[in-house]
Design a protein around this motif. Structure first.
Motif, PDB file in Angstrom:
ATOM      1  N   LEU A 284       0.796  -1.176  -0.260  1.00  0.00           N
ATOM      2  CA  LEU A 284       0.064  -0.197  -0.398  1.00  0.00           C
ATOM      3  C   LEU A 284       0.630   1.419   0.006  1.00  0.00           C
ATOM      4  CD1 LEU A 284      -2.978   1.113   0.113  1.00  0.00           C
ATOM      5  CD2 LEU A 284      -2.728   1.136   2.632  1.00  0.00           C
TER       6      LEU A 284
ATOM      7  N   CYS B 186       0.855   3.945  -2.764  1.00  0.00           N
ATOM      8  CA  CYS B 186       0.816   5.736  -2.692  1.00  0.00           C
ATOM      9  C   CYS B 186       1.992   6.543  -3.026  1.00  0.00           C
ATOM     10  CB  CYS B 186       0.185   5.518  -1.516  1.00  0.00           C
ATOM     11  SG  CYS B 186      -1.600   5.045  -0.365  1.00  0.00           S
TER      12      CYS B 186
ATOM     13  N   LEU C 158      -3.064  -6.413  -2.898  1.00  0.00           N
ATOM     14  CA  LEU C 158      -4.225  -6.021  -2.011  1.00  0.00           C
ATOM     15  C   LEU C 158      -5.397  -6.077  -1.921  1.00  0.00           C
ATOM     16  CD1 LEU C 158      -2.308  -2.162  -2.518  1.00  0.00           C
ATOM     17  CD2 LEU C 158      -2.672  -3.207  -0.616  1.00  0.00           C
TER      18      LEU C 158
ATOM     19  N   ARG D 201      -7.341  -5.535   0.245  1.00  0.00           N
ATOM     20  CA  ARG D 201      -6.938  -5.863   1.764  1.00  0.00           C
ATOM     21  C   ARG D 201      -6.495  -4.044   1.787  1.00  0.00           C
ATOM     22  NH1 ARG D 201      -3.212 -10.121   3.327  1.00  0.00           N
ATOM     23  NH2 ARG D 201      -2.550  -9.744   1.105  1.00  0.00           N
ATOM     24  N   TRP D 202      -7.829  -2.882   0.669  1.00  0.00           N
ATOM     25  CA  TRP D 202      -6.749  -1.462   0.492  1.00  0.00           C
ATOM     26  C   TRP D 202      -7.540  -1.155   1.019  1.00  0.00           C
ATOM     27  CZ3 TRP D 202      -4.435  -0.575  -3.573  1.00  0.00           C
ATOM     28  CH2 TRP D 202      -4.244  -0.562  -5.261  1.00  0.00           C
ATOM     29  N   ASP D 203      -8.151  -1.162   2.642  1.00  0.00           N
ATOM     30  CA  ASP D 203      -8.196  -0.712   3.914  1.00  0.00           C
ATOM     31  C   ASP D 203      -7.221  -1.569   5.333  1.00  0.00           C
ATOM     32  OD1 ASP D 203      -9.458  -2.717   4.312  1.00  0.00           O
ATOM     33  OD2 ASP D 203     -10.926  -2.269   5.047  1.00  0.00           O
ATOM     34  N   ILE D 204      -6.207  -1.749   4.006  1.00  0.00           N
ATOM     35  CA  ILE D 204      -5.253  -2.604   6.249  1.00  0.00           C
ATOM     36  C   ILE D 204      -4.670  -1.406   7.076  1.00  0.00           C
ATOM     37  CG2 ILE D 204      -3.089  -2.831   4.629  1.00  0.00           C
ATOM     38  CD1 ILE D 204      -4.723  -5.235   6.465  1.00  0.00           C
ATOM     39  N   ALA D 205      -4.405  -0.508   6.485  1.00  0.00           N
ATOM     40  CA  ALA D 205      -3.951   0.549   7.643  1.00  0.00           C
ATOM     41  C   ALA D 205      -4.625   0.802   8.691  1.00  0.00           C
ATOM     42  CB  ALA D 205      -3.153   1.480   6.893  1.00  0.00           C
ATOM     43  N   GLU D 206      -5.641   1.193   8.049  1.00  0.00           N
ATOM     44  CA  GLU D 206      -6.935   1.334   8.930  1.00  0.00           C
ATOM     45  C   GLU D 206      -7.857   0.536   9.557  1.00  0.00           C
ATOM     46  OE1 GLU D 206      -6.741   1.982   5.407  1.00  0.00           O
ATOM     47  OE2 GLU D 206      -7.454   4.147   5.200  1.00  0.00           O
ATOM     48  N   ARG D 207      -7.211  -0.913   8.572  1.00  0.00           N
ATOM     49  CA  ARG D 207      -8.025  -2.255   9.693  1.00  0.00           C
ATOM     50  C   ARG D 207      -7.126  -2.333  11.192  1.00  0.00           C
ATOM     51  NH1 ARG D 207      -8.060  -6.445   5.350  1.00  0.00           N
ATOM     52  NH2 ARG D 207      -8.465  -7.278   7.756  1.00  0.00           N
TER      53      ARG D 207
ATOM     54  N   HIS E 287      -4.788  -0.384  12.397  1.00  0.00           N
ATOM     55  CA  HIS E 287      -4.453   1.106  13.279  1.00  0.00           C
ATOM     56  C   HIS E 287      -6.344   0.717  14.480  1.00  0.00           C
ATOM     57  CE1 HIS E 287      -1.293   3.467  11.908  1.00  0.00           C
ATOM     58  NE2 HIS E 287      -2.237   3.921  11.009  1.00  0.00           N
TER      59      HIS E 287
END
Length: 536
Positions: free
Chosen positions: A97, A101, A113, A116-122, A124
């Protein structure tokens, strides 16, 4: 939930590189039931966990199953450059990711990805829900405490979608609040779970207990309480079996002696009758040979019967030995009620943000130091032991003390267990020292091993034995998490010994059941308002 098989041991053996066997021909199936693995220190529980996780290969046999396994080791070592996200096991999608970016993605990053594109938010959000929101995913793992490393790694495992979690002593190094969170998370885990632990509260939440012993693996349906009740019945049955075998041996020995005496009387009567019968010498010789042959056959049958009786006793005694508990021998130190043990006046301990309350301890009182990870409990204990200096105030300990730290620094790595115990108590005869090591679960072979080659639990028991059985006896014991790493039998033995100890005791522990078992009289506890001292 169906108990479908997840992974199975098929006659699995493991031998050390020296050829010494740890266990042989183990067979057991681990399914979706939440299972606790217990056993004596040194029995091979951690090795078995690593075998099931694919971190080791068996010497013989095989491990069947296609399950996705997530493994948490007892101690988490981190290499240079390891980040929180690496510890969680999500470095690949997180780094992918980052490259996307930054506009410099690899050709495989989009596939990595997928979903799992929202992996950082999940990640955190998961850290925040775990009470670790202060950690960034790029935070170096080396900056985390042992408890934080465990919580981060376990959090990643719970998010991994694994079929089976294998956790080796997951509650070690966790404070009470983190333990409660762990219990709840594991209770809600829908997949297979194998927990290697001595934590009784954690084991109470299991659906079955599997015990590893020299006799192999044995499964008990139910939680820790069910297992302990079954074990008590087995020990009572083994003792009853030994008493019965000894009684039968005595009865059988009397019967054999009576049978032998009857044969001897018959032989003597026959010899007298032969002398009086005026038979030819050749006939008398034949009769004598037949009598001697008959006596020899009877003697052989009697010997076989005695061997059978002795064998039954040995077999029954072996069953009792297998169920023998661990025993620790405490010192005879005592303190009169009015004797001052320590006094604290306006003390600020090192690495602690708040001052300690003024405290006076007299006589054989028992103080528990409790609080969350990082509040300074071990630093307070090290200060009382004279290993660290107070930042401010006056700290006075007025009696001789013995101190056991978490690193077991009192154990010389190259010295054998036998040498260490006799160094702590120079008046202890070698034979008695060997017996006491046997009571710790260290047989003749392991008693001569260097301390560095013993398991974590064995080293802790040896260090504790050296501390409490020192000569001269110490009237004050300072113990930093003495319940970590030791097996359940040893934990019960430690509790029993410390209950009988007649000196003063100051102990750091996160285990509420352990503290309660010690009949604590005082508590020094970290709260939101700082350190608080109370009489229990």
């Amino acid at each position: 939930m169906t108990n479908s098989p997840v992974i199975a041991l098929e006659r699995v053996s493991f031998h050390f590189p020296t050829g010494q066997p740890l266990f042989d021909a183990l067979s057991e199936t681990f399914d979706t039931r939440h299972t606790g693995l217990v056993g004596r220190n040194g029995a091979g529980k951690s090795v078995l966990g690593r075998l099931l996780a694919g971190r080791l290969q068996p010497t013989a046999g095989r491990i069947a199953g296609q399950a996705q396994v997530a493994y948490l080791p007892q101690d988490i070592e981190v290499a240079n450059g390891t980040r929180v996200v690496d510890l969680m096991g999500f470095a690949a999608p997180f780094d992918a990711l980052g490259r996307v970016c930054a506009g410099c993605m690899d050709e495989d990053d989009v596939e990595t990805l997928e979903g799992r594109w929202d992996i950082a938010e999940r990640l955190h959000a998961a850290l925040h829900d775990e009470g670790l929101g202060h950690l960034a995913l790029q935070t170096p793992a080396a900056m985390l405490s042992g408890g934080e490393r465990t919580r981060v790694a376990l959090l990643g495992m719970l998010l991994s979608g694994a079929d089976l979690l294998i956790l080796d002593e997951p509650s070690n190094h966790l404070d009470q609040a983190s333990r409660q969170r762990l219990y709840e998370r594991l209770r809600q885990w829908p997949g297979g779970l194998l927990v290697i632990s001595h934590d009784r509260q954690l084991l109470e939440g299991m659906q079955r207990i599997v015990e590893l012993s020299p006799g192999g693996l044995r499964a008990y349906g139910g939680n820790y309480s069910v297992y302990r009740d079954a074990l008590l019945r087995e020990r009572q049955a083994a003792q009853h079996g030994l008493e019965h075998a000894r009684t039968e041996r005595k009865r059988g020995e009397r019967a054999l002696q009576a049978q032998q005496q009857r044969q001897q009387r018959r032989a003597a009567n026959g010899a007298c009758a032969a002398r009086d019968s005026n038979q030819a010498p050749i006939l008398l010789g034949r009769q004598k040979s037949r009598s001697e042959a008959s006596a020899g056959r009877l003697q052989q049958r009697l010997q076989e019967a005695r061997s059978g009786l002795d064998g039954a006793v040995r077999e029954a005694a072996a069953q009792v030995d297998e169920h023998l508990g661990i025993e620790l021998h405490g010192s005879a130190a005592t303190l009169p009620e009015g004797k001052r043990v320590l006094s604290l006046r306006a003390v600020q301990a090192p690495f602690s943000a708040a001052s300690l309350p003024d405290i006076d301890l007299f006589g054989p009182r028992r103080l528990a130091i409790t609080g969350p990870n990082g509040c300074g409990k071990s630093s307070v204990l090290a200060m009382l032991a004279g290993r660290l200096s107070a930042v401010a105030g006056a700290c006075r300990v007025e009696v001789p003390l013995a101190y056991l730290d978490q690193q077991l620094s009192c154990l010389p790595a190259a010295q054998s267990a036998l040498e260490h115990l006799r160094r702590c108590n120079r008046g202890l005869p070698e034979a008695l020292a060997r017996t006491r090591l046997m009571h710790l679960g260290l047989d003749a072979h392991r008693a001569l091993l260097p301390c560095a080659r013993l398991s974590g639990g064995e080293r802790l028991k040896l260090a504790l034995a050296g501390v409490i059985d020192s000569e001269p006896a110490s009237p004050l014991l300072l113990l930093d998490e003495p319940d970590n790493h030791i097996d359940l039998d040893s934990l019960l033995a430690v509790e029993a010994m410390l209950r009988d100890y007649r000196g003063a005791l100051i102990v750091v522990s996160h285990d509420a059941a352990f503290i309660e078992a010690l009949a604590i009289t005082d508590r020094l506890q970290w709260t939101a308002q700082g350190w608080q001292h109370e009489r229990v």
